[in-house]
Design a protein around this motif. Sequence first.
Motif, PDB file in Angstrom:
ATOM      1  N   ASN A 511      19.944  42.085 -21.246  1.00 18.01           N
ATOM      2  CA  ASN A 511      20.717  41.096 -20.492  1.00 18.01           C
ATOM      3  C   ASN A 511      21.319  40.113 -21.485  1.00 18.01           C
ATOM      4  N   MET A 512      22.485  40.458 -22.038  1.00 25.09           N
ATOM      5  CA  MET A 512      23.052  39.661 -23.117  1.00 25.09           C
ATOM      6  C   MET A 512      23.444  38.256 -22.678  1.00 25.09           C
ATOM      7  N   THR A 513      23.688  38.046 -21.397  1.00 26.25           N
ATOM      8  CA  THR A 513      24.024  36.702 -20.943  1.00 26.25           C
ATOM      9  C   THR A 513      22.903  35.726 -21.274  1.00 26.25           C
ATOM     10  N   SER A 514      21.658  36.164 -21.110  1.00 24.55           N
ATOM     11  CA  SER A 514      20.553  35.248 -21.405  1.00 24.55           C
ATOM     12  C   SER A 514      20.453  34.980 -22.901  1.00 24.55           C
ATOM     13  N   ALA A 515      20.796  35.962 -23.742  1.00 21.65           N
ATOM     14  CA  ALA A 515      20.795  35.738 -25.190  1.00 21.65           C
ATOM     15  C   ALA A 515      21.902  34.765 -25.582  1.00 21.65           C
ATOM     16  N   PHE A 516      23.102  34.956 -25.011  1.00 19.97           N
ATOM     17  CA  PHE A 516      24.208  34.034 -25.295  1.00 19.97           C
ATOM     18  C   PHE A 516      23.859  32.617 -24.841  1.00 19.97           C
ATOM     19  N   ASP A 517      23.226  32.509 -23.679  1.00 16.24           N
ATOM     20  CA  ASP A 517      22.924  31.180 -23.146  1.00 16.24           C
ATOM     21  C   ASP A 517      21.859  30.488 -23.995  1.00 16.24           C
ATOM     22  N   THR A 518      20.894  31.234 -24.473  1.00 19.12           N
ATOM     23  CA  THR A 518      19.884  30.660 -25.362  1.00 19.12           C
ATOM     24  C   THR A 518      20.542  30.084 -26.610  1.00 19.12           C
ATOM     25  N   ALA A 519      21.476  30.836 -27.190  1.00 17.18           N
ATOM     26  CA  ALA A 519      22.194  30.357 -28.378  1.00 17.18           C
ATOM     27  C   ALA A 519      23.061  29.153 -28.038  1.00 17.18           C
ATOM     28  N   ALA A 520      23.728  29.184 -26.882  1.00 17.85           N
ATOM     29  CA  ALA A 520      24.622  28.083 -26.494  1.00 17.85           C
ATOM     30  C   ALA A 520      23.854  26.782 -26.310  1.00 17.85           C
ATOM     31  N   LYS A 521      22.706  26.846 -25.658  1.00 16.60           N
ATOM     32  CA  LYS A 521      21.886  25.645 -25.456  1.00 16.60           C
ATOM     33  C   LYS A 521      21.385  25.110 -26.798  1.00 16.60           C
TER      34      LYS A 521
END
Length: 633
Positions: A511-521
Amino acid sequence: MMLPDLAKKYAQEREKRMRPDGMNQFVDARSPLVQDLAKDPWVDYEALAAQELPVKNGDRVKFLIVGCGHNGLLFASRLIGAGFKSEDILLVDVAGGWGGTWYWNRYPGLMCDVEGYVYLPLLEETGYIPKHKYSFGHEIRGQSDRIAKKWNLQALFCTKVNEMKWDSNGAHWSVDMTRQLGTDREPTSIALKAQFVLSAGGILAVPKIPRAPGFQDFRARHHVFHTSRWDYAYTGGSQEIPDLVNLQDKRVAIIGTGATAVQAVPHLARWAKHLYVVQRTPSYCGERSQRLTTLESWKETADGTGWQERRSDNFNHMITNDPLDVDLVNDGWTDTPGGFGLIGNPEIVTPETVETHVDKALRVDAVRTEKVRARIAYEVRDPDTAEKLKPWYPSWCKRPTFNDDYLASFNRPNVTLIDTDGKGIDRFDQDGFVANGEKFEIDLLVMGTGFVSAAAHDPAERQDSKILGRDGRSIAEKWDSPDFGTLFGVASHQFPNFFAYHLQGSAHTYNMTSAFDTAAKLVAGIIAEASRTGPYAESLVIEATKEGEDRYTAEVKKRSLGASTLTICTPGYFTLDGELAKKPESATEIDMKARKAAWMTGINDFKRFIREFTDRKDLEGFTVSDGDGNVVR
């Protein structure tokens, strides 16, 4: 099948796909030879030309985000959530609109294989309720539009970044870009100054085209397109209503049996006069079991503040073989615990435990793979075809697929599976192609051949530009140098005020969205914390220190043997077409491979690690200075 026999079978099948040219068997669609196959079929140049530009040549912006997909949208929204203004953020993309891979991909049957409740970004913040458990492509693209509208984001579309160069004197990035609104207009050069650059190039951005003799001759006489540039003018229908009525008198071939083809094949099979499905390596195809979202089921899903992150974390626990008592998602993904062979799990693997680790992954995975092979035998009536559709490799080697109609498509009399036993097609000619020594004449060729692996590219290659950091150092050169490293997978020494979701050093998940969101935060938090310094905010420079980078890279290396499971994989996207399976030949190569690994104890462990950093609020590992180079924190 006993584990030793299964491992032997996997090794035999793997050898069929091993070839010396590796990634060179494909052409990057940005290559002049085939770049027409990557043109934008969706853009409305007139509408874009009529819009007032959000910036003019020579302007300075605080944040420049390169990429308008989930990665870029999450960077922007989390910056705004951290207290920055939307008018200080500019996004750019070569595409003609929002969405990233969901802008480009609009093929029939397209949906995300991960449930929409955890995949669609910012559901809690936008209040949007997905129509189905697994969201279709046009709905996912619509969520990107909703995010852009809600956060009042501004973008330059059809705009390519050519070069970004750090200016130490001005404490900014000098960015050279070109905006091209079709062939009827002259390109526009735009030069900007950006205090911060966030690179959000995504991971499914650049189509790849097979190198095959005779391809240019064939496409000079016949219609050809890549699945990420679907031509509905030729096939008929639309993404929303995929009635491909124009194919009823056409002989069609699709090359590929990966996650894209599994979704497109049922629609091609329904409409084409005849469909040839060309296969090198089959995919595991489990049940999809799509269902509508009801008010009752949504109340159970969105069960309070923070529900989406909790659900995403739960999903990530299950797929890393680190199960919780309750499986909130409860689908084929969470029933594939062997996925940890790709994305890691909390156990740190040492040289002494590599063999045990691989055996454990095979053992955990065998239950699922046997179940899926049994499903293939049940769904496909012809035993010979069913046997050819059975995958023989660990499920972490290629992205597992889920579809309720793909396997049944091979029961149709107008569908022929051309299994090439790992070799691919032999060649093209002006009428069609040759595979297994047999010629097939076709009218249309659809290339479901996937994308260039983002892990094979440095950040500059991913966005097709030059990136020059402090003292003019090229990021491409650093990515290939013995002193390579990242800090938290988002920053790198000698590249001030430059952040990205780097595949190297970051946590991965299906689920790459959760990886992107972790990096964004994380990035938004770093910049916000540094900005508390006070009067230096407008000239602030944040840079990973060499010491901080080395400490973090040591943590990545300590976990890197979790990826030893990839050495037994059939070549594919995840292994750079076999490159990652090659044994390093020197101590330097061993060290570089470990430095460039992902965070192989899983994304939830990564979140724990960075939470310890963010909770301290001391920005350890970074220097914060003013525009004159004076350290202010």
